[in-house]
Design a protein around this motif. Structure first.
Motif, short mmCIF file in Angstrom:
data_model
loop_
_atom_site.label_atom_id
_atom_site.label_comp_id
_atom_site.label_asym_id
_atom_site.label_seq_id
_atom_site.Cartn_x
_atom_site.Cartn_y
_atom_site.Cartn_z
N PHE A 1 28.62 -15.87 11.07
CA PHE A 1 29.59 -16.93 11.36
C PHE A 1 31.01 -16.39 11.44
N GLY A 2 31.14 -15.18 11.99
CA GLY A 2 32.46 -14.60 12.16
C GLY A 2 33.02 -13.92 10.93
N VAL A 3 32.24 -13.85 9.84
CA VAL A 3 32.68 -13.21 8.60
C VAL A 3 31.83 -11.96 8.38
N ALA A 4 32.46 -10.85 8.04
CA ALA A 4 31.73 -9.61 7.82
C ALA A 4 30.69 -9.79 6.72
N THR A 5 29.48 -9.30 6.97
CA THR A 5 28.40 -9.39 5.98
C THR A 5 28.81 -8.75 4.67
N PHE A 6 29.53 -7.63 4.74
CA PHE A 6 29.97 -6.96 3.52
C PHE A 6 30.93 -7.85 2.73
N SER A 7 31.78 -8.59 3.43
CA SER A 7 32.69 -9.52 2.75
C SER A 7 31.91 -10.62 2.05
N VAL A 8 30.86 -11.10 2.70
CA VAL A 8 30.00 -12.12 2.08
C VAL A 8 29.37 -11.57 0.81
N ALA A 9 28.88 -10.33 0.88
CA ALA A 9 28.23 -9.72 -0.28
C ALA A 9 29.22 -9.55 -1.43
N VAL A 10 30.42 -9.06 -1.13
CA VAL A 10 31.44 -8.86 -2.17
C VAL A 10 31.80 -10.19 -2.82
N LEU B 1 28.94 -11.36 -5.13
CA LEU B 1 28.80 -10.54 -6.34
C LEU B 1 29.80 -10.95 -7.42
N ARG B 2 30.80 -11.71 -7.06
CA ARG B 2 31.75 -12.20 -8.07
C ARG B 2 31.11 -13.26 -8.96
N PHE B 3 30.04 -13.90 -8.46
CA PHE B 3 29.45 -15.02 -9.19
C PHE B 3 27.98 -14.83 -9.53
N LEU B 4 27.29 -13.95 -8.78
CA LEU B 4 25.84 -13.83 -8.92
C LEU B 4 25.43 -12.40 -9.23
N PRO B 5 24.27 -12.21 -9.89
CA PRO B 5 23.77 -10.85 -10.14
C PRO B 5 23.35 -10.17 -8.84
#
Length: 398
Positions: free
Chosen positions: A223-232, A235-239
């Motif tokens: 959706f126009g957002v880098a997959t790596f950004s989604v992962a980072v 990771l702030r909230f989930l294991p």
């Protein structure tokens, strides 16, 4: 036994081996803290991997803000995914701005800690000067040669019978030289996928060898957002294990079932495998569409080569005019770092991230975190802070 060095140089500060992003960043961070250093590199330029051993179409695979070195952002006019040339320009500007001037053509052949003197002795040879040897002596040694120092070139039965050229991906620049040819690309990582895509763009006929290994393929963006950004963000909230499951689910939604294309996912998650084994997930930039269209053929492992191609492990034969080995790189630290067990035989610190940046007796490492350029920056800052403290203590007693 090596002959005595023709020159001995006392280094008033750390000796940094490697003038890629890792070596430049730690030297810049040291200089910002008032600590001088000497940076050695076997090549004749900074970031020789990027300048000499990468293909023309290469771009950073992650958004630029994840790839910045400490203290200097990318220029505002750079795109989200800078080109190879732009990244090299950035590194050269970074070194110039920080006043880092590496000593080139210095191939380190050994580095050993002299316990009696409390100093590191680093031997380097200059091929451009008839292998003249210099011994650098200093209190600290920073290993910054990185995870990709040497090519991995696997052996295949019958390779000597193959009539066409066989090259490593480090020698590949463009598909122009392969126009109209059948090319067997061995390896299905980011380099293998991108080389196949480039070959298609130059009207070559690539077949990609997916060997025994399995690989995670993720969309570069969602959706126009880098997959790596989604992962980072997640990771702030989930294991990590849960983020991995989410990424695999999203990949299935965006990319479909890749088993039908001959690409199987491993059982471990993409982030888990990246962090523990250094296996980077593939970020798709169009290769999957070319596989689905039939422009890129996916084939299993190679059993043996013959004159006009290769026999596969499933018994099929595939014709080929050339072979490109997209089989990766490995660390070369064990070849020259002597008398230390800080690094494993594979060339990585024994202590895992985030604590693998510091050894004993003034030994440090930068860029072996399996976390790309963000890991490089993290290491560089920590190493510079630690050495600067010791430097200040040393100079205050003089």
């Amino acid at each position: 036994m090596a002959a005595a060095a023709s020159r001995v140089v006392w280094v008033n500060g750390p000796i940094v081996v490697g003038a890629g992003p890792a070596g430049l960043s730690v030297a810049a961070c040291l200089r910002a803290r008032g600590v001088p250093s000497v940076v050695l590199d076997r090549a004749d330029c900074v970031a020789s991997l990027w300048q000499r051993r990468t293909y023309d179409r290469l771009r950073l695979h992650l958004p630029r803000h994840f790839c910045e070195l400490p203290g200097m952002p990318f220029p505002d006019h750079y795109p989200e995914y800078p080109t190879k040339r732009q990244f090299v320009d950035y590194l050269e500007a970074y070194a110039a701005r920080a006043g880092v001037e590496p000593r080139f053509n210095q191939a380190v052949t050994s580095a050993r800690y002299d316990a009696a003197a409390g100093l590191w002795r680093v031997r380097a040879e200059d091929a451009a000067a008839g292998d003249a040897a210099t011994e650098y002596i200093g209190r600290w040694l920073v290993v910054a040669t990185g995870e990709n120092a040497e090519r991995i070139v696997p052996e295949f039965d019958g390779a000597e019978e193959f009539a066409g050229p066989v090259s490593h991906v480090s020698e590949y620049k463009s598909g122009e030289a392969y126009r109209g040819k059948r090319v067997l690309v061995v390896g299905c990582g980011n380099s293998g996928m991108e080389v196949c895509l480039d070959l298609c763009d130059h009207n070559a006929l690539p077949a990609m060898v997916v060997r025994d290994s399995k690989v995670h393929v993720l969309p570069r963006e969602m959706f126009g957002v880098a997959t790596f950004s989604v992962a980072v963000f997640l990771l702030r909230f989930l294991p990590l294990w849960l983020v991995d499951r989410i990424l695999v689910l999203l990949a299935r939604i965006f990319l479909g079932n890749l088993d039908k294309l001959g690409i199987r996912r491993p059982s471990g998650g993409p982030l888990e495998l990246k962090n523990t084994r250094g296996r980077t997930p593939v970020l798709d930039i169009g290769a999957l569409d070319r596989i689905r269209s039939g422009d890129i053929e996916v084939v299993p492992g190679i059993k043996r080569f013959f004159r006009g191609g290769a026999e596969l492990v499933d018994g099929r034969r595939v014709a080929a005019d050339a072979v490109i080995l997209a089989t990766g790189y490995h660390s070369n630290v064990p070849q020259w770092l002597k008398g230390s067990d800080f690094f494993t035989q594979e060339g990585y610190p024994r202590v895992p991230f985030p604590d693998g940046w510091k050894g004993e007796s003034g030994l440090y490492s930068v860029g072996f975190t399996r976390r790309g350029l963000s890991g490089v920056s993290s290491d560089a800052v920590k190493v510079a802070q630690d050495i600067a403290m010791a430097w200040e203590q040393q100079t205050s007693t003089l």
